[in-house]
Design a protein around this motif. Structure first.
Motif, PDB file in Angstrom:
ATOM      1  N   TYR A 323      22.740  47.147  44.903  1.00 16.71           N
ATOM      2  CA  TYR A 323      21.951  45.746  44.273  1.00 16.71           C
ATOM      3  C   TYR A 323      21.198  46.398  43.210  1.00 16.71           C
ATOM      4  O   TYR A 323      21.532  47.655  42.319  1.00 16.71           O
ATOM      5  CB  TYR A 323      21.316  45.635  44.923  1.00 16.71           C
ATOM      6  N   SER A 324      21.248  45.513  42.067  1.00 12.78           N
ATOM      7  CA  SER A 324      20.321  45.829  40.589  1.00 12.78           C
ATOM      8  C   SER A 324      19.412  46.507  40.825  1.00 12.78           C
ATOM      9  O   SER A 324      18.193  46.056  41.789  1.00 12.78           O
ATOM     10  CB  SER A 324      20.989  44.583  39.969  1.00 12.78           C
ATOM     11  N   LEU A 325      18.723  46.685  39.585  1.00 12.30           N
ATOM     12  CA  LEU A 325      17.336  47.265  39.922  1.00 12.30           C
ATOM     13  C   LEU A 325      16.616  46.223  40.185  1.00 12.30           C
ATOM     14  O   LEU A 325      15.393  46.422  41.619  1.00 12.30           O
ATOM     15  CB  LEU A 325      16.688  48.026  38.807  1.00 12.30           C
ATOM     16  N   ALA A 326      16.402  45.047  40.480  1.00 13.75           N
ATOM     17  CA  ALA A 326      15.730  44.323  40.439  1.00 13.75           C
ATOM     18  C   ALA A 326      16.279  42.777  41.550  1.00 13.75           C
ATOM     19  O   ALA A 326      15.047  42.266  42.130  1.00 13.75           O
ATOM     20  CB  ALA A 326      15.874  42.512  38.848  1.00 13.75           C
ATOM     21  N   GLY A 327      17.516  43.917  42.648  1.00 11.43           N
ATOM     22  CA  GLY A 327      17.679  42.912  43.812  1.00 11.43           C
ATOM     23  C   GLY A 327      18.470  42.491  43.483  1.00 11.43           C
ATOM     24  O   GLY A 327      18.900  41.954  44.702  1.00 11.43           O
ATOM     25  N   GLN A 328      19.315  41.886  42.174  1.00 16.50           N
ATOM     26  CA  GLN A 328      20.448  41.248  43.021  1.00 16.50           C
ATOM     27  C   GLN A 328      21.207  41.948  43.355  1.00 16.50           C
ATOM     28  O   GLN A 328      21.785  43.296  43.284  1.00 16.50           O
ATOM     29  CB  GLN A 328      21.117  41.005  40.978  1.00 16.50           C
ATOM     30  N   GLU A 329      21.807  41.050  44.220  1.00 17.26           N
ATOM     31  CA  GLU A 329      23.518  41.986  45.392  1.00 17.26           C
ATOM     32  C   GLU A 329      24.809  41.197  44.249  1.00 17.26           C
ATOM     33  O   GLU A 329      25.455  42.173  44.399  1.00 17.26           O
ATOM     34  CB  GLU A 329      23.202  41.394  46.596  1.00 17.26           C
ATOM     35  N   GLU A 330      24.979  40.483  43.748  1.00 19.70           N
ATOM     36  CA  GLU A 330      26.338  39.700  43.073  1.00 19.70           C
ATOM     37  C   GLU A 330      26.253  40.430  42.221  1.00 19.70           C
ATOM     38  O   GLU A 330      25.712  40.025  41.117  1.00 19.70           O
ATOM     39  CB  GLU A 330      26.640  38.800  43.766  1.00 19.70           C
ATOM     40  N   LEU A 331      27.632  41.312  41.955  1.00 21.53           N
ATOM     41  CA  LEU A 331      27.409  41.995  40.735  1.00 21.53           C
ATOM     42  C   LEU A 331      29.082  41.918  40.286  1.00 21.53           C
ATOM     43  O   LEU A 331      29.864  43.336  40.461  1.00 21.53           O
ATOM     44  CB  LEU A 331      26.783  43.775  40.614  1.00 21.53           C
ATOM     45  N   PRO A 332      30.127  40.742  39.724  1.00 17.38           N
ATOM     46  CA  PRO A 332      31.147  40.677  39.940  1.00 17.38           C
ATOM     47  C   PRO A 332      31.632  41.232  38.271  1.00 17.38           C
ATOM     48  O   PRO A 332      30.518  41.386  37.449  1.00 17.38           O
ATOM     49  CB  PRO A 332      31.473  38.885  39.311  1.00 17.38           C
ATOM     50  N   GLU A 333      32.919  42.410  38.421  1.00 16.31           N
ATOM     51  CA  GLU A 333      33.218  43.015  37.887  1.00 16.31           C
ATOM     52  C   GLU A 333      34.007  42.480  36.560  1.00 16.31           C
ATOM     53  O   GLU A 333      34.663  40.731  36.645  1.00 16.31           O
ATOM     54  CB  GLU A 333      34.706  44.578  38.204  1.00 16.31           C
ATOM     55  N   GLU A 334      34.270  43.103  35.037  1.00 17.47           N
ATOM     56  CA  GLU A 334      34.393  42.110  34.428  1.00 17.47           C
ATOM     57  C   GLU A 334      35.096  43.439  32.865  1.00 17.47           C
ATOM     58  O   GLU A 334      34.818  44.531  33.271  1.00 17.47           O
ATOM     59  CB  GLU A 334      33.375  41.315  33.586  1.00 17.47           C
ATOM     60  N   ASN A 335      36.230  43.299  32.996  1.00 12.25           N
ATOM     61  CA  ASN A 335      37.090  44.509  31.978  1.00 12.25           C
ATOM     62  C   ASN A 335      36.521  43.885  31.359  1.00 12.25           C
ATOM     63  O   ASN A 335      36.962  42.957  30.194  1.00 12.25           O
ATOM     64  CB  ASN A 335      38.616  44.566  32.027  1.00 12.25           C
ATOM     65  N   LEU A 336      35.890  44.779  30.386  1.00 20.63           N
ATOM     66  CA  LEU A 336      35.668  45.453  28.734  1.00 20.63           C
ATOM     67  C   LEU A 336      37.077  45.680  27.615  1.00 20.63           C
ATOM     68  O   LEU A 336      37.664  46.542  27.110  1.00 20.63           O
ATOM     69  CB  LEU A 336      35.065  46.052  28.171  1.00 20.63           C
ATOM     70  N   THR A 337      38.033  44.424  27.679  1.00 23.90           N
ATOM     71  CA  THR A 337      39.403  44.660  26.905  1.00 23.90           C
ATOM     72  C   THR A 337      39.463  45.292  25.498  1.00 23.90           C
ATOM     73  O   THR A 337      39.605  45.934  25.230  1.00 23.90           O
ATOM     74  CB  THR A 337      41.006  43.546  27.564  1.00 23.90           C
TER      75      THR A 337
END
Length: 618
Positions: A323-337
């Motif tokens: 989780y994020s510290l604030a409790g968010q569970e959805e943490l979609p990945e993104e590539n920093l190209t």
């Protein structure tokens, strides 16, 4: 792009610094990595998981950097923390001058106050020229950040991003959209810089001296509450300070590491974002803080964990892996190209899609933490036990399922030994707690399921021909997560079959005390984890190995292996996630699990060497 460098270089054209050449400063809301060149080349602001403002560690100085150093090309450089603090000092020792840069993030009065970076350069002897360059690049260096003079200060702005302001006790000017200063200093001179929120009234360079004193007082007061008095006191306390720095003052959770994108293999693709909190680390965290006497931190972390338990039960969703510290569970990945990566390792990822995976072992780590918290800290509430009961009942239905295992493999799901082991732990700790606290529970069902898991492990994961346990059902391979089997009390530390497994791990996965999680190029072809390339040795597993040796009665060997591992720390006593073949650091840093495992191993080994009675622990 330039390879990571360990040599003196021109501060205006700085190559990437090696992972291990960094210290960390923080205020329990954000953190920054400071290289021994005097450059802050990684910082996310204003929170651990906010977009970065300095990302030179994953690209070039154009991606954001805060450089401050004397022009002393032939100087010897050193870094140290002020005793018992997270206040970092970088020193240049040259023939004609000795210069110190002190870096810190003051502990704010309120948890919502914005973080501030304070930098203070002091000439102890001689004279020198000094250069400063502050290039803020918002939003992982994707935003067009502009710099403009605001009186004597420099203001950094980007659309949709929080504005920042740099102030100093010397004159600042602009070089494009970077703030610069070049000045001469003589013995006794002190120059100060402060970077923070553009409208933060606390961003005043003249306040730096007061901030330094209050920050030193805060960390020393906290550090001196440790009750560890063993032979590795300084090492253990540094690990505790690192863990405290990675703890959210507002939420109580601990991020796995302060960074994202640092590779587990030189030039490889194993580059993850660890600025989140894993349920898996729960029992290790609670034990480490409780064992050192930091009950407030252990209880605060359990409050964070219990909120996640309540979230998943109230919303009728499964327990999340991270989780994020604030409790968010959805943490979609993104590539920093647009970033070239550390040493060219791409892709640089933010977010972590492990949240989509099934990892059954987290139930065991969670219930182990609940059990420990009740044993040494605050008792579980009525609602908390209801949530725990629901989760254990759910596990009774699902423990026979396949999953990705502790190492979050991106290959096919398997019946992993470690997942079975921790399912057993979940039921075992739930039963222990219910008996200890006279809490209501379906005892017969839980007891039967615990026995069924126990039998399944011995029947399906012990290979009599090979003479050791195996990674997953049908496999022939070893896995360093097996080192937790005696640590969680599933098997006796001197059981002959366990000792055979320990010996096999030593032959196959251990190299000069450094332990690999598994071999991706095994002889049987079934250990592939779905990713190209290999990885380094895992720091936490290396300390688990030490503890297993000590528990097995091999105390002298454990002592030597532990001392060798201590030499692989960076000069500040910090560890990243992994080691390369030369013992240099790989992966995100500093890694909480590495320091948690160190504390556990040091505590147990010290008691064995003293001949004291050893306590039960996870």
């Amino acid at each position: 792009m330039a390879e990571p460098s360990r040599t003196q270089h021109d501060p205006r054209d700085e190559p990437q610094n090696a992972i291990e050449n960094h210290g960390i400063i923080g205020d329990m809301r954000s953190a920054a990595l400071v290289a021994d060149t005097g450059s802050i080349d990684f910082c996310c602001w204003p929170d651990f998981d906010s977009p970065s403002i300095f990302t030179a560690l994953l690209d070039t100085p154009d991606a954001g950097i805060f450089q401050l150093s004397p022009i002393l090309p032939d100087a010897r450089r050193q870094q140290l923390y002020l005793p018992e603090t997270n206040v970092l000092m970088t020193r240049w020792i040259a023939k004609d001058a000795v210069v110190e840069v002190t870096d810190l993030m003051p502990i704010a009065d309120e948890v919502e106050d914005l973080p501030r970076l304070v930098r203070r350069i002091h000439v102890r002897h001689g004279t020198t020229k000094v250069r400063m360059l502050c290039r803020v690049r918002h939003d992982y260096s994707r935003a067009e950040t502009t710099a403009q003079m605001e009186g004597k200060d420099v203001r950094f702005e980007a659309q949709g991003q929080p504005a920042m302001r740099l102030c100093a006790t010397v004159d600042l000017s602009l070089d494009g959209h970077a703030a610069i200063a070049e000045f001469e200093m003589k013995q006794g001179d002190i120059v100060e810089f402060m970077l923070g929120g553009a409208d933060d009234e606390n961003v005043r360079a003249t306040q730096c001296d007061c901030d330094l004193k209050s920050t030193v007082d805060y960390w020393q007061h906290w550090s001196r509450h440790s009750n560890y008095r063993g032979r590795w006191r300084e090492t253990v306390n540094r690990s505790a300070l690192a863990l405290k720095l990675l703890t959210s003052r507002k939420h109580g959770g601990i991020v796995a590491a302060a960074t994202f994108g640092l590779p587990e293999e030189e030039g490889g693709e194993r580059n993850w974002d660890y600025r989140y909190t894993w349920i898996r680390d729960a029992s290790f965290t609670v034990y480490a803080f409780m064992r050192l006497g930091y009950t407030d931190e252990a209880n605060a972390f359990m409050h964070w964990v219990r909120e996640r338990m309540g979230d998943c039960c109230d919303d009728s969703t499964k327990l999340g892996i991270l989780y994020s510290l604030a409790g968010q569970e959805e943490l979609p990945e993104e590539n920093l190209t647009h970033l070239s990566g550390y040493g060219g390792a791409t892709p640089v990822r933010i977010g972590n899609e492990a949240y989509k995976q099934t990892q059954l072992d987290i139930y065991g780590e969670l219930l182990d933490a609940v059990y420990l918290a009740n044993k040494y800290g605050e008792a579980i509430s009525h609602e908390g036990w209801k949530h725990a009961t629901r989760l254990v009942n759910e596990l009774c239905e699902n423990w026979r399922s396949k999953d990705v295992g502790i190492w979050e493999m991106r290959g096919d799901d398997q019946h992993f030994l470690h997942s079975r082991l921790m399912c057993w732990v979940a039921l075992d700790r739930a039963l222990r707690l219910s008996f200890k606290r006279s809490l209501p529970a379906p005892f017969e069902r839980w007891t039967n399921e615990r026995q069924a898991i126990h039998d399944d492990i011995w029947e399906n994961f012990w290979d009599a021909d090979l003479g050791h346990f195996v990674q997953h059902k049908g496999s022939k391979n070893l896995d360093a997560s097996m080192l937790l089997m005696p640590l969680v009390r599933f098997v006796g530390a001197s059981d002959p079959k366990w000792l055979q497994t320990l010996d096999a791990i030593e032959r196959t996965l251990v190299r000069d005390g450094m332990v690999f999680r598994y071999r991706n190029d095994d002889d049987y072809g079934d250990g592939l984890d779905g990713l190209d390339g290999d990885e380094g040795a895992f720091v936490a597993c290396s300390f688990w190995y030490v503890e297993c040796l000590a528990r097995a009665g091999r105390v002298e060997q454990a002592h030597l292996e532990f001392e060798q591992l201590l030499r692989y720390a960076n000069p500040l006593g910090l560890y990243a996630e992994e080691f390369d073949t030369h013992g240099h650091h790989l992966g995100n840093t500093p890694q909480a699990l590495s320091h948690l495992a160190l504390i556990s191993a040091a505590t147990f080994l010290d008691r064995k060497l003293e001949g004291s009675q050893t306590l039960w622990q996870p």
